[in-house]
Design a protein around this motif. Structure first.
Motif, PDB file in Angstrom:
ATOM      1  N   ARG A  13       0.828  -1.207   0.000  1.00  0.00           N
ATOM      2  CA  ARG A  13       0.000   0.000   0.000  1.00  0.00           C
ATOM      3  C   ARG A  13       0.866   1.261   0.000  1.00  0.00           C
ATOM      4  O   ARG A  13       0.506   2.268  -0.602  1.00  0.00           O
ATOM      5  N   TRP A  20       1.117   2.929  -9.567  1.00  0.00           N
ATOM      6  CA  TRP A  20       0.310   3.693 -10.533  1.00  0.00           C
ATOM      7  C   TRP A  20       1.206   4.305 -11.609  1.00  0.00           C
ATOM      8  O   TRP A  20       0.908   4.206 -12.804  1.00  0.00           O
ATOM      9  N   ARG A  32       1.724   2.219  -3.549  1.00  0.00           N
ATOM     10  CA  ARG A  32       0.623   2.247  -4.528  1.00  0.00           C
ATOM     11  C   ARG A  32       0.781   3.371  -5.543  1.00  0.00           C
ATOM     12  O   ARG A  32       0.404   3.211  -6.708  1.00  0.00           O
TER      13      ARG A  32
END
Length: 421
Positions: free
Chosen positions: A369, A376, A372
């Motif tokens: 996380r 992307w 993340r």
């Protein structure tokens, strides 16, 4: 022997020696007190200190004759105190092509000097920064870390040989990188930084331009320190300093020219739309930033915002000198989208367009996380994305996903030690 053994090897040493072996004139640039003169003196046969009135006066009277009489390599220290010195160096370089003749220290003020810069193509600049932890620990092999991040070989899953705690990182950040301040206790270091800031605001800047409001400049510097590793608007900084926008812009240019602050540009590409273009502001030295902001160990450990800014500023101070020594050079940017939903602390870009994204977390463990936004970016730009790294305050390097890695901050300098040969 004693002076030689006490010298702390700098990342720029090898680059400086290579340049002096082939070029006639090299200028070491960087903030006052970062060690430029100490490094240059080790290579100089003679020295001209132009901040000394008697030497400056002689040089102004007969610059070509005085310069020509110096045994080479000659160090011209604080050249900006006698701006016409650069013209004399230019003429001397034009008259002969021998390598390693001139070492110059001082400010690069080409864009601020209305007389222009006479030494283009004759004097090659080489940037220095304050001491990094890698240099203090004599881990000169750390210069290879940027090339490794851009390399094809993945990092190795490994635990640090020397474990750093969050408090260790905070203490390193609070000490900063100025050689004269690192070994001082808290009280003496605070006094040193007070004197440094006063010298900067009231004297150093006046070498470059007229400052009508030293108090406004000091307030602006503190505003940047409070916002280090952030993206304040010019209006925000001007209001905090109590000066108008035009004056604030001029003062920021001066502080950047003196290598006290840095504005990291936003990374842009036609593959991504609606990206924020505001620069990210940093003080180059985390210790000075902490002092001006009133940060202490106890204070930053109680504030997630102050802790994040301090660690972010500290990490960039460890990376910055490595970027300038990479071949080819790597540039640094930041990224934030227009919706304020995705942000990457540092985006490193190679000359060939390869990207390494870096997130910085004041946490002992991180997971997918935390990567993340890097994931992307990887998915958006594809093959141009070489690697994403989440730097953390723990002790282990491990994978977080495709081309995504968690790495301890200390991995930036725990390369081969100079003591290993």
């Amino acid at each position: 022997m004693g002076a030689e053994s006490s010298y702390v090897p700098r990342y720029v040493d090898r680059a400086l020696d290579l340049l002096l072996g082939e070029l006639p004139a090299v200028m070491l640039t960087g903030p006052r007190g970062c060690g430029k003169t100490t490094t240059a003196l080790r290579r100089a046969t003679s020295v001209m200190r132009l901040d000394r009135p008697e030497e400056a006066g002689a040089f102004r009277a007969a610059p070509d004759a005085v310069l020509g009489a110096q045994p080479t390599p000659v160090l011209i220290d604080e050249w900006q105190a006698v701006p016409e010195s650069m013209g004399a160096i230019k003429r001397a370089v034009d008259s002969g092509s021998d390598a390693g003749r001139f070492l110059i220290t001082g400010s690069v003020r080409a864009r601020l000097d209305p007389a222009g810069w006479p030494a283009t193509g004759r004097v090659v600049p080489l940037a220095m920064s304050g001491l990094t932890v890698g240099e203090i620990e004599r881990r000169v092999g750390a210069v290879e870390v940027i090339e490794q991040l851009f390399g094809d070989q993945d990092p190795t899953v490994v635990t640090l040989e020397q474990v750093f705690s969050l408090i260790d990182y905070v203490d390193h950040a609070l000490r900063g990188g100025f050689p004269d301040a690192i070994g001082l206790g808290d009280f003496a270091r605070a006094a040193w930084y007070d004197g440094y800031a006063d010298q900067l605001v009231r004297h150093d800047v006046s070498d470059l331009a007229e400052v009508r409001s030293p108090s406004g400049l000091a307030a602006l510097l503190r505003a940047v320190a409070l916002n280090t590793a952030g993206m304040p608007t010019l209006a925000t900084l001007a209001e905090a300093a109590g000066i108008d926008h035009r004056t604030a812009r001029t003062y920021l240019d001066l502080l950047e020219d003196l290598r006290i602050i840095e504005r990291i540009p936003a990374w842009t590409t036609n593959r991504l739309a609606r990206m924020v273009k505001t620069p990210k502001y940093y003080l180059l030295d985390s210790g000075l930033a902490a002092h001006l902001a009133g940060d202490t160990r106890a204070g930053v450990l109680k504030s997630g915002d102050r802790l994040g800014r301090l660690i972010d500023t500290f990490v960039l101070a460890q990376i910055r000198p490595l970027l300038r020594l990479s071949t080819p050079t790597v540039t640094v940017h930041h990224l934030r989208d227009g919706n304020q939903t995705r942000e990457i602390d540092l985006v490193l870009e190679s000359a060939s367009g390869q990207i390494v994204g870096i997130e910085i977390k004041a946490a002992n463990t991180v997971d997918a996380r935390d990567a993340r936004h890097l994931a992307w970016l990887r998915d958006q730009i594809g093959a141009a994305f070489q690697r994403g790294v989440v730097l953390h305050t723990g002790s282990t390097t491990y994978p977080l996903g495709e081309r995504l890695w968690a790495m301890p901050i200390a991995a930036l300098w725990q390369g081969r030690s100079s003591r290993d040969g």
